[in-house]
Scaffold this motif. Sequence first.
Motif, mmCIF file in Angstrom:
data_model
loop_
_atom_site.group_PDB
_atom_site.id
_atom_site.type_symbol
_atom_site.label_atom_id
_atom_site.label_comp_id
_atom_site.label_asym_id
_atom_site.label_seq_id
_atom_site.Cartn_x
_atom_site.Cartn_y
_atom_site.Cartn_z
ATOM 1 N N VAL A 18 0.911 -1.339 0.077
ATOM 2 C CA VAL A 18 -0.049 0.092 0.128
ATOM 3 C C VAL A 18 0.902 1.246 -0.061
ATOM 4 O O VAL A 18 1.845 1.335 0.688
ATOM 5 C CB VAL A 18 -0.985 0.046 1.285
ATOM 6 N N LEU A 19 0.681 2.170 -0.840
ATOM 7 C CA LEU A 19 1.441 3.401 -0.940
ATOM 8 C C LEU A 19 0.478 4.824 -0.503
ATOM 9 O O LEU A 19 -0.698 4.352 -1.139
ATOM 10 C CB LEU A 19 1.912 3.718 -2.333
ATOM 11 N N ASP A 20 0.788 5.202 0.132
ATOM 12 C CA ASP A 20 -0.027 6.541 0.617
ATOM 13 C C ASP A 20 0.125 7.404 -0.450
ATOM 14 O O ASP A 20 1.136 7.675 -1.294
ATOM 15 C CB ASP A 20 0.740 7.140 1.734
ATOM 16 N N SER A 21 -0.999 8.155 -1.104
ATOM 17 C CA SER A 21 -0.784 8.973 -2.258
ATOM 18 C C SER A 21 0.144 10.250 -2.047
ATOM 19 O O SER A 21 0.524 10.774 -2.990
ATOM 20 C CB SER A 21 -2.121 9.797 -2.466
ATOM 21 N N ASP A 22 0.608 10.581 -0.555
ATOM 22 C CA ASP A 22 1.450 11.419 -0.566
ATOM 23 C C ASP A 22 3.004 11.090 -0.894
ATOM 24 O O ASP A 22 3.846 12.115 -0.907
ATOM 25 C CB ASP A 22 1.446 12.158 1.035
ATOM 26 N N SER A 23 3.275 9.733 -0.866
ATOM 27 C CA SER A 23 4.388 9.413 -0.652
ATOM 28 C C SER A 23 5.099 9.572 -2.119
ATOM 29 O O SER A 23 4.370 9.271 -3.293
ATOM 30 C CB SER A 23 4.708 7.915 -0.311
ATOM 31 N N PHE A 60 6.685 -7.481 -5.229
ATOM 32 C CA PHE A 60 5.319 -6.882 -4.791
ATOM 33 C C PHE A 60 4.948 -5.636 -5.775
ATOM 34 O O PHE A 60 5.806 -4.994 -6.335
ATOM 35 C CB PHE A 60 5.452 -6.066 -3.569
ATOM 36 N N GLU A 61 3.665 -5.417 -6.124
ATOM 37 C CA GLU A 61 2.986 -4.473 -6.747
ATOM 38 C C GLU A 61 2.569 -3.505 -5.987
ATOM 39 O O GLU A 61 1.936 -3.636 -5.216
ATOM 40 C CB GLU A 61 2.066 -5.000 -7.833
ATOM 41 N N PRO A 62 2.581 -2.013 -6.577
ATOM 42 C CA PRO A 62 2.101 -1.150 -5.789
ATOM 43 C C PRO A 62 0.420 -1.080 -5.756
ATOM 44 O O PRO A 62 0.059 -1.218 -6.745
ATOM 45 C CB PRO A 62 2.791 0.189 -6.344
ATOM 46 N N VAL A 63 -0.207 -0.408 -4.700
ATOM 47 C CA VAL A 63 -1.445 -0.116 -4.754
ATOM 48 C C VAL A 63 -1.585 1.196 -4.160
ATOM 49 O O VAL A 63 -1.103 1.577 -3.146
ATOM 50 C CB VAL A 63 -2.712 -1.289 -4.238
ATOM 51 N N GLU A 64 -2.293 2.053 -4.700
ATOM 52 C CA GLU A 64 -2.445 3.513 -4.245
ATOM 53 C C GLU A 64 -3.908 3.718 -3.836
ATOM 54 O O GLU A 64 -4.897 3.138 -4.255
ATOM 55 C CB GLU A 64 -2.024 4.464 -5.463
ATOM 56 N N LEU A 65 -3.711 4.210 -2.528
ATOM 57 C CA LEU A 65 -5.111 4.543 -1.932
ATOM 58 C C LEU A 65 -5.736 5.637 -2.673
ATOM 59 O O LEU A 65 -5.197 6.743 -3.319
ATOM 60 C CB LEU A 65 -5.047 5.153 -0.495
ATOM 61 N N GLU A 66 -7.330 5.580 -2.760
ATOM 62 C CA GLU A 66 -7.954 6.569 -3.496
ATOM 63 C C GLU A 66 -8.719 7.542 -2.702
ATOM 64 O O GLU A 66 -9.561 6.974 -1.716
ATOM 65 C CB GLU A 66 -9.030 6.046 -4.463
ATOM 66 N N GLY A 67 -8.255 8.659 -2.330
ATOM 67 C CA GLY A 67 -8.765 9.404 -1.423
ATOM 68 C C GLY A 67 -8.414 9.200 -0.158
ATOM 69 O O GLY A 67 -9.195 9.353 0.835
ATOM 70 N N GLY A 68 -7.268 8.441 0.165
ATOM 71 C CA GLY A 68 -6.659 8.089 1.456
ATOM 72 C C GLY A 68 -7.615 7.016 1.946
ATOM 73 O O GLY A 68 -7.497 6.550 3.118
ATOM 74 N N ARG A 69 -8.314 6.153 1.092
ATOM 75 C CA ARG A 69 -9.026 5.056 1.319
ATOM 76 C C ARG A 69 -8.781 3.731 0.460
ATOM 77 O O ARG A 69 -8.430 4.000 -0.682
ATOM 78 C CB ARG A 69 -10.294 5.043 1.354
ATOM 79 N N LEU A 70 -9.307 2.688 0.671
ATOM 80 C CA LEU A 70 -9.036 1.551 -0.258
ATOM 81 C C LEU A 70 -10.391 0.456 -0.228
ATOM 82 O O LEU A 70 -11.026 0.428 1.039
ATOM 83 C CB LEU A 70 -7.947 0.411 0.111
#
Length: 167
Positions: free
Chosen positions: A94-99, A108-118
Amino acid sequence: MSGSLHAWYSLRDLESLGVRQAVLSGELELGKLPRFSSLLCDDEGSVRATLGFGQRREGWLTLELRYEANVRLLCQRCLEPMTHPMVGRVALVVLDSDSAEPQLPEGFEPVELEGGRLSPAQLIEDELIVSLPLVPKHARADDCGSLRPASEPLGGRAEAVTDVPNR
């Protein structure tokens, strides 16, 4: 905290699930996955999925997604419906959108949170979409329905043409 594949989880919720190494599992109806079901012959059936949470020593929040489904696709060889089994396993972080672009752990593959949520259901739908074959077709031409491949003569052998008039 009990969980659902249909809920939305904040980063804090996800971190809590990771610390506890929680597992969410269940079935999602194909008809409730609109982007995925629009690519199928019909939306009958469901996908069984398990999402396991964990944390690596480096502080990464990890997810392991496993899914299994039988879907109906249109064979591009005979243009008839066919059943296609889908079984997969994906390791995610899990990647925070700010990182910024961090160095991901290997495998591992990245997954970005949408609006800080999953949303696990949305994540599962995304993985199903990218796992579909580009050109679905039966494994063998013999498995195709009523249409024969053009290379196979109808009578079993080609008739020779011997008498063709000149024009």
